[in-house]
Scaffold this active site. Structure first.
Site, short mmCIF file in Angstrom:
data_model
loop_
_atom_site.label_atom_id
_atom_site.label_comp_id
_atom_site.label_asym_id
_atom_site.label_seq_id
_atom_site.Cartn_x
_atom_site.Cartn_y
_atom_site.Cartn_z
N ASP A 441 4.93 -5.25 -7.69
CA ASP A 441 6.56 -5.86 -6.02
C ASP A 441 7.55 -6.38 -6.70
O ASP A 441 7.16 -7.42 -7.95
CB ASP A 441 5.29 -6.75 -4.65
CG ASP A 441 5.54 -6.59 -4.03
OD1 ASP A 441 6.97 -6.03 -3.60
OD2 ASP A 441 4.81 -7.03 -2.72
N ASP A 505 7.96 -1.03 3.68
CA ASP A 505 7.35 -2.46 4.56
C ASP A 505 6.94 -1.98 6.32
O ASP A 505 5.69 -2.48 7.01
CB ASP A 505 7.34 -3.28 4.84
CG ASP A 505 6.77 -4.58 3.27
OD1 ASP A 505 5.75 -3.77 2.51
OD2 ASP A 505 7.69 -5.24 2.66
C1 GLA Z 1 5.66 -7.33 0.13
C2 GLA Z 1 5.23 -5.76 -0.09
C3 GLA Z 1 3.46 -5.27 0.77
C4 GLA Z 1 2.92 -6.15 0.58
C5 GLA Z 1 3.33 -7.82 0.37
C6 GLA Z 1 1.86 -8.65 -0.20
O1 GLA Z 1 5.77 -7.32 1.33
O2 GLA Z 1 5.73 -5.09 0.30
O3 GLA Z 1 3.03 -3.95 0.73
O4 GLA Z 1 1.84 -6.40 -0.75
O5 GLA Z 1 3.95 -7.82 -0.40
O6 GLA Z 1 2.94 -10.19 -0.56
#
Ligand code: GLA
Length: 701
Positions: A441, A505
């Site tokens: 990430d 997301d």
């Molecule tokens: C980001 C990612 C999510 C998740 C969160 C965890 O927002 O896009 O899918 O993994 O971090 O903190």
């Protein structure tokens, strides 16, 4: 030296004329043979009240030779040598590529321009390298790849977006003036995807000539498309360099990222076919014979609340639904109880996992699933052991207060100690635990990215590539997902060292339809992470029936993102059904040619995938139908002379809101010829808004 160079691919020609500088004479439909008179037939007149010479729109246009639009190169040597003019000094022409070397003997600069044309996909790759061959530093402010497009390209399609709303389409005229996109966010970004198209009037999915572009780079970029006052037009893309970011000492060079471009005479479908084919053959490193496992990711199920016993229950339930890989998301490492802490401390939180991670992984593996883990290596929280020990590892400009993003900061990957720390931590995790997958990430943008006080986006991005490459060399069996708050880092260059993307997301299936459609122009379904989320979306609070969620997720690299322990039995059975459909058609979905159809009802999103014998089509009704009766589904990309069997795979349970009687064929297998399907079409049932159906079409002769 050759005066005319002609590269060809399956459907395209790229013809270049080489005089003092190289220029493109034609990039588009395939030309069988070049006429001897081409030099004469393409000679331009000189218009009144302009320069007395003809100025080519060269592969690197120069202000110094009278190109008054954006030059391909800008820079200076302490205020001198700022308007270079290059001349070709050598060329190397191979079957599918050409490389030119040009020099400006006054400014003491050398340019190398490389162009390749991939035969199978029709994709062009272009990059430019500049070398300082003189004494004294050269301050490079811009180096771009320029490609001219013909005058009939007078509409432009680009992408805008933001967090949870990636890949939104924007159309505009491309007749005068220009288009400009500048990304200074330090990562590929949700806002400015580095890709765009130009094409003939009203080009759409199925028709029109289209020229498509993508810059493979995960940092800042500049994209522009200009129509000059003489009608000639071009697209230009390159890295956006911050002031003082690239200073070349004598003999030093800078090379642009690759610009990928392709031409289609059959609308946007031809463009995505080209890009997908190129990506599959040249970029993706996924083992060809391994199906992509169906995921369950814990994030939207438990967020930061990790209890190993409970997580094992989740895994047990996941396996029953057909999940093949179980991924523990954020929250597993020491002190990570919320988003404000612990980034950088890549050690297991033993309070949460007193018996270690091994029993969880063993449980997952014993159930026959692979195990994956979330990391965000480029980041540091102020509240972390790492920050207490190495506050100087932050990527920052000393003396300023840098705003945090999601309460976190970036680490300076060009700092060798920091780089080695990260490599060692990740290497240890991958060595100690049986991890087959990392969700990598990257949840904030770069503000004041300073390395030793100097601008460092370019250096940071290259160091990230190096870190990923080094890790994959040590663990070549591990797959990596590129995620950046969803789709903030989606591009061809990061895909060379990752295996799929977390597209967004936003798991709201309605929003996802648009996001995935935009992404599908560049990326094939198997790299598009698409998960079924809870019935109420955590980003929009909109609720969707499992039909809409399941149908939307199963067209990509499928997964589930919720707590399977808590969902009711009927929902779980439905997940299992959509997972089973995905598995049944996975081979076709992940290797076939994708297409989208233009529908009369603009509220429908219709897309599919086909190989020579089979086809899957999804019809998604996004909003209330325009008319009481839907227009027939005419399948333009089907073989007119073949015969097909047509079957419904899935549709929502009958709704009596809009339709009181279903067409009978929904319960039968139809036999129809290609020309019927193409010209007469198939009459569709009436779908409620936010629901979808899927058809399977098989060639029988
Ligand atoms: C980001 C990612 C999510 C998740 C969160 C965890 O927002 O896009 O899918 O993994 O971090 O903190």
């Amino acid at each position: 030296m050759k005066k005319i160079i002609h590269l060809t691919s399956q459907n395209c020609s790229l013809i270049m004329k080489v005089d003092k500088s190289p220029e493109i004479l034609h990039w588009g439909a395939k030309i069988n043979q070049i006429d001897p008179d081409i030099m004469l037939s393409t000679e331009r007149p000189i218009s009144q009240a302009r320069l007395d010479v003809d100025v080519p729109l060269s592969l690197c246009p120069e202000l110094g030779s009278g190109h008054f639009n954006a030059p391909g190169i800008e820079g200076h040597r302490d205020r001198y040598d700022w308007a270079p003019v290059f001349e070709v000094c050598s060329q190397e022409v191979l079957e599918q590529s050409v490389a030119f070397t040009l020099q400006d003997k006054v400014a003491k600069l050398q340019l190398e321009i490389e162009i390749k044309l991939d035969y199978e996909s029709d994709v062009i790759q272009k990059r430019v390298k500049v070398t300082n061959i003189g004494a004294g530093d050269y301050y490079l402010t811009k180096l771009s790849s320029t490609l001219p497009v013909p005058n009939q390209a007078n509409e432009l399609m680009s992408f805008y977006g933001r967090w949870s709303r990636e890949f939104q389409i924007h159309r505009q005229a491309f007749t005068h003036g220009g288009f400009m996109q500048e990304n200074r966010r330090g990562r590929t970004s949700h806002e400015n995807f580095p890709g765009m198209f130009v094409g003939t009037n009203h080009f759409n999915e199925q028709t029109g000539q289209v020229w498509g572009f993508h810059l493979g780079w995960s940092g800042n970029h500049q994209f522009r498309a200009d129509v000059r006052s003489d009608g000639r037009r071009f697209v230009q893309a390159g890295e956006l360099l911050l002031s003082g970011e690239v200073v070349l000492a004598e003999t030093e060079s800078y090379t642009t990222p690759w610009l990928y471009a392709t031409y289609s005479a059959k609308g946007l479908n031809g463009i995505s076919e080209g890009f997908h084919c190129f990506v599959r053959n040249n970029i993706i490193k996924f083992p060809v014979d391994k199906p992509r496992p169906v995921h369950l990711n814990t994030w939207e199920g438990i967020y930061f609340e990790h209890d190993p016993e409970y997580i094992m229950k989740m895994a047990t339930e996941a396996e029953k639904m057909g999940v093949e890989r179980f991924i523990i998301d954020d929250g597993w490492f020491v002190g990570r109880n919320g988003e404000r802490t612990a980034l950088g401390d890549w050690y297991l939180d033993e309070k949460k996992y007193p018996n270690g991670l091994e029993p969880v992984i063993k449980h997952v593996n014993d159930l026959g699933m692979e195990f994956g883990l979330w990391v965000e290596p480029e980041m540091i929280s102020r509240e972390s052991m790492l920050y207490r020990e190495h506050p100087d590892w932050v990527l920052e400009l000393k003396g300023y207060h840098q705003p945090s993003g999601r309460w976190q900061y970036l680490l300076d990957l060009q700092n060798p100690d920091c780089f080695n720390y990260l490599f060692n931590r990740l290497n240890t995790l991958l060595t100690v635990y049986n991890i087959s997958y990392l969700k990598w990430d990257m949840n904030r943008e770069l503000v004041q990215p300073g390395h030793e006080g100097k601008p460092a986006v370019n250096g940071q991005v290259n160091a990230l590539y190096k870190l990923l490459d080094k890790l994959l060399t040590a663990h070549n069996e591990v797959e990596i997902e590129s995620c950046a708050s969803g789709g903030g880092r989606i591009d061809f260059e990061i895909l060379k060292r990752t295996h799929r993307f977390w597209a967004s997301d936003c798991n709201d299936a309605l929003e996802r339809q648009a996001i995935q459609r935009g992404m599908s122009y560049f990326f094939p379904p198997e790299v598009m992470g698409a998960h079924i989320g809870p019935d109420e979306s955590h980003t929009t609070r909109r609720c969707h029936h499992i039909n809409m969620r399941g149908m939307t997720a199963l067209g990509g690299h499928m997964g589930v993102e919720l707590d399977p322990v808590k969902v009711p039995k009927e929902e779980k059975q439905a997940f299992a059904k959509y997972i089973a459909i995905h598995k049944q058609y996975r081979q076709l979905l992940h290797t076939g040619r994708s297409f989208r159809l233009d529908m009369f009802d603009k509220g429908q999103n219709v897309y599919g995938v086909q190989n020579d014998n089979e086809m899957l089509i999804t019809v998604c009704q996004l909003v209330m139908p325009d008319y009481a009766l839907p227009s027939p589904l005419r399948i333009s990309c089907i073989d007119s002379n073949a015969k097909y069997q047509v079957q419904l795979v899935e549709m929502p349970e009958a709704s009596f809101q809009l339709m009181k009687q279903r067409p009978q064929w929904l319960d039968k297998t139809l036999t129809l010829s290609g020309d019927n399907l193409k010209e007469i079409g198939l009459t569709l049932p009436i779908l409620d808004p936010e629901s979808a159906l899927m058809l399977y079409i098989k060639k029988i002769k």
